[in-house]
Design a protein around this motif. Structure first.
Motif, PDB file in Angstrom:
ATOM      1  N   GLN A  95     140.682  44.581 -28.633  1.00 51.16           N
ATOM      2  CA  GLN A  95     140.196  44.732 -27.030  1.00 51.16           C
ATOM      3  C   GLN A  95     139.141  45.697 -26.312  1.00 51.16           C
ATOM      4  N   TYR A  96     138.455  44.891 -25.535  1.00 50.83           N
ATOM      5  CA  TYR A  96     137.132  45.328 -25.390  1.00 50.83           C
ATOM      6  C   TYR A  96     136.985  46.232 -23.672  1.00 50.83           C
ATOM      7  N   LEU A  97     135.257  46.817 -23.365  1.00 48.04           N
ATOM      8  CA  LEU A  97     135.869  47.551 -21.854  1.00 48.04           C
ATOM      9  C   LEU A  97     134.981  46.314 -21.891  1.00 48.04           C
ATOM     10  N   ALA A  98     135.151  46.064 -20.224  1.00 44.61           N
ATOM     11  CA  ALA A  98     134.294  45.734 -19.110  1.00 44.61           C
ATOM     12  C   ALA A  98     133.659  47.196 -18.665  1.00 44.61           C
ATOM     13  N   ASP A  99     132.862  46.651 -17.651  1.00 42.19           N
ATOM     14  CA  ASP A  99     131.542  47.653 -17.566  1.00 42.19           C
ATOM     15  C   ASP A  99     132.660  48.143 -15.984  1.00 42.19           C
ATOM     16  N   LYS A 100     132.889  47.091 -15.207  1.00 41.09           N
ATOM     17  CA  LYS A 100     134.035  47.770 -13.728  1.00 41.09           C
ATOM     18  C   LYS A 100     134.665  46.572 -13.991  1.00 41.09           C
ATOM     19  N   GLY A 101     135.987  47.086 -13.262  1.00 43.43           N
ATOM     20  CA  GLY A 101     136.758  45.598 -13.284  1.00 43.43           C
ATOM     21  C   GLY A 101     136.650  45.726 -11.539  1.00 43.43           C
ATOM     22  N   LYS A 102     137.400  44.443 -10.899  1.00 48.26           N
ATOM     23  CA  LYS A 102     137.904  44.711  -9.463  1.00 48.26           C
ATOM     24  C   LYS A 102     137.680  46.476  -8.600  1.00 48.26           C
ATOM     25  N   ASP A 103     138.480  47.068  -9.375  1.00 48.54           N
ATOM     26  CA  ASP A 103     138.781  48.028  -8.238  1.00 48.54           C
ATOM     27  C   ASP A 103     137.955  49.347  -8.287  1.00 48.54           C
ATOM     28  N   GLY A 104     136.652  48.612  -9.319  1.00 44.66           N
ATOM     29  CA  GLY A 104     136.115  49.750  -9.815  1.00 44.66           C
ATOM     30  C   GLY A 104     136.017  50.878 -11.157  1.00 44.66           C
ATOM     31  N   LYS A 105     137.191  50.539 -11.418  1.00 45.50           N
ATOM     32  CA  LYS A 105     137.279  51.121 -12.585  1.00 45.50           C
ATOM     33  C   LYS A 105     137.189  50.003 -14.091  1.00 45.50           C
ATOM     34  N   LYS A 106     136.850  50.133 -15.485  1.00 41.80           N
ATOM     35  CA  LYS A 106     136.561  50.268 -16.082  1.00 41.80           C
ATOM     36  C   LYS A 106     138.143  49.639 -17.118  1.00 41.80           C
ATOM     37  N   ALA A 107     137.328  47.789 -17.035  1.00 41.44           N
ATOM     38  CA  ALA A 107     138.886  47.095 -17.978  1.00 41.44           C
ATOM     39  C   ALA A 107     139.080  46.722 -18.522  1.00 41.44           C
ATOM     40  N   GLU A 108     139.993  46.459 -20.258  1.00 39.80           N
ATOM     41  CA  GLU A 108     140.187  46.153 -20.943  1.00 39.80           C
ATOM     42  C   GLU A 108     140.121  44.824 -20.975  1.00 39.80           C
ATOM     43  N   PHE A 109     139.295  43.772 -21.717  1.00 42.42           N
ATOM     44  CA  PHE A 109     139.600  42.346 -22.046  1.00 42.42           C
ATOM     45  C   PHE A 109     139.788  42.154 -23.644  1.00 42.42           C
ATOM     46  N   LEU A 110     139.992  40.721 -23.690  1.00 42.54           N
ATOM     47  CA  LEU A 110     139.953  40.243 -25.331  1.00 42.54           C
ATOM     48  C   LEU A 110     138.930  39.091 -24.768  1.00 42.54           C
ATOM     49  N   LEU A 111     138.041  38.485 -26.155  1.00 45.02           N
ATOM     50  CA  LEU A 111     136.877  37.715 -26.123  1.00 45.02           C
ATOM     51  C   LEU A 111     137.449  37.072 -26.294  1.00 45.02           C
ATOM     52  N   SER A 112     138.553  36.676 -26.143  1.00 44.36           N
ATOM     53  CA  SER A 112     139.438  35.028 -25.895  1.00 44.36           C
ATOM     54  C   SER A 112     140.249  34.775 -24.251  1.00 44.36           C
ATOM     55  N   GLN A 113     139.278  36.075 -23.964  1.00 46.00           N
ATOM     56  CA  GLN A 113     139.520  35.653 -22.024  1.00 46.00           C
ATOM     57  C   GLN A 113     138.334  35.459 -21.551  1.00 46.00           C
ATOM     58  N   VAL A 114     137.782  35.428 -22.165  1.00 48.96           N
ATOM     59  CA  VAL A 114     136.231  35.449 -21.271  1.00 48.96           C
ATOM     60  C   VAL A 114     135.893  34.028 -21.363  1.00 48.96           C
ATOM     61  N   SER A 115     135.630  33.695 -20.789  1.00 43.72           N
ATOM     62  CA  SER A 115     134.977  32.220 -20.346  1.00 43.72           C
ATOM     63  C   SER A 115     134.420  30.854 -21.090  1.00 43.72           C
ATOM     64  N   PRO A 116     134.951  29.834 -21.751  1.00 42.94           N
ATOM     65  CA  PRO A 116     134.301  29.442 -22.829  1.00 42.94           C
ATOM     66  C   PRO A 116     133.187  28.551 -22.432  1.00 42.94           C
ATOM     67  N   ASP A 117     133.003  28.951 -21.749  1.00 38.81           N
ATOM     68  CA  ASP A 117     131.797  28.116 -21.259  1.00 38.81           C
ATOM     69  C   ASP A 117     129.718  28.252 -21.130  1.00 38.81           C
ATOM     70  N   TYR A 118     130.216  29.352 -22.092  1.00 34.13           N
ATOM     71  CA  TYR A 118     129.568  30.939 -21.470  1.00 34.13           C
ATOM     72  C   TYR A 118     128.276  30.147 -23.498  1.00 34.13           C
ATOM     73  N   ARG A 119     127.329  30.773 -23.610  1.00 33.99           N
ATOM     74  CA  ARG A 119     126.028  30.842 -24.042  1.00 33.99           C
ATOM     75  C   ARG A 119     125.186  31.988 -24.509  1.00 33.99           C
ATOM     76  N   VAL A 120     124.784  32.070 -25.691  1.00 42.87           N
ATOM     77  CA  VAL A 120     124.256  33.079 -25.978  1.00 42.87           C
ATOM     78  C   VAL A 120     123.027  33.466 -25.586  1.00 42.87           C
ATOM     79  N   LYS A 121     122.059  34.439 -25.242  1.00 46.06           N
ATOM     80  CA  LYS A 121     120.274  33.704 -24.690  1.00 46.06           C
ATOM     81  C   LYS A 121     119.644  35.177 -25.626  1.00 46.06           C
ATOM     82  N   VAL A 122     118.229  34.655 -26.015  1.00 46.85           N
ATOM     83  CA  VAL A 122     118.100  35.686 -27.115  1.00 46.85           C
ATOM     84  C   VAL A 122     116.942  35.270 -26.521  1.00 46.85           C
TER      85      VAL A 122
END
Length: 152
Positions: free
Chosen positions: A35-62
């Motif tokens: 589990q990873y911590l997001a900067d801020k959730g919808k309520d303004g607090k840090k939220a936990e998430f799994l990488l599998s919960q991230v939208s699959p249509d992302y692209r890493v930029k370098v």
């Protein structure tokens, strides 16, 4: 003059690195149960998430070419201009400049800012005191003039 060919090569390498990093992150998202911590959730607090919960249509930029020593002076100038314009704070400026001992500098920054604020407060008090003394001296000088100042 030599930076254009180097920048072109860097951009070619960046494309390949972006493809590889995107693929690696998607593989990690499929298998990773951490589990990873997001900067801020919808309520303004840090939220936990799994990488599998991230939208699959992302692209890493370098953007590695911008970290090249060739562009270091350009990056410093941009950082200084952003700071002068008030677009970034001191912490972001330090992170962009990436000086030696950055962790120590960032750790000491709050105390330094506090000391600077205290100094500014003392200087403001001294200015007020000087103004009051000047006004008192002016009033005393006027009191010595026979008849004081006459209205025009």
């Amino acid at each position: 003059m030599a930076s254009a060919p180097i920048r072109k090569l860097a951009l070619l390498v960046e494309d390949s690195v972006e493809d590889e990093a995107t693929l690696m992150l998607k593989l990690q998202a499929r298998e990773d149960k951490r589990q990873y911590l997001a900067d801020k959730g919808k309520d303004g607090k840090k939220a936990e998430f799994l990488l599998s919960q991230v939208s699959p249509d992302y692209r890493v930029k370098v953007s590695a070419h911008s970290s090249s020593p060739i562009f270091a002076e350009e990056n410093r100038q941009v950082a200084g201009e952003l700071f002068k314009a008030g677009a970034i704070d001191k912490t972001t400026l330090i992170e962009m400049l990436d000086p030696p001992m950055i962790d120590t500098i960032l750790a000491r920054l709050p105390k330094l800012e506090e000391a600077q604020a205290e100094m500014a407060k003392l200087q403001a008090q001294q200015e007020v005191s000087k103004t009051q003394k000047n006004q008192a001296a002016a009033q005393a000088s006027l009191a010595k003039v026979p008849g004081g100042l006459r209205s025009a």
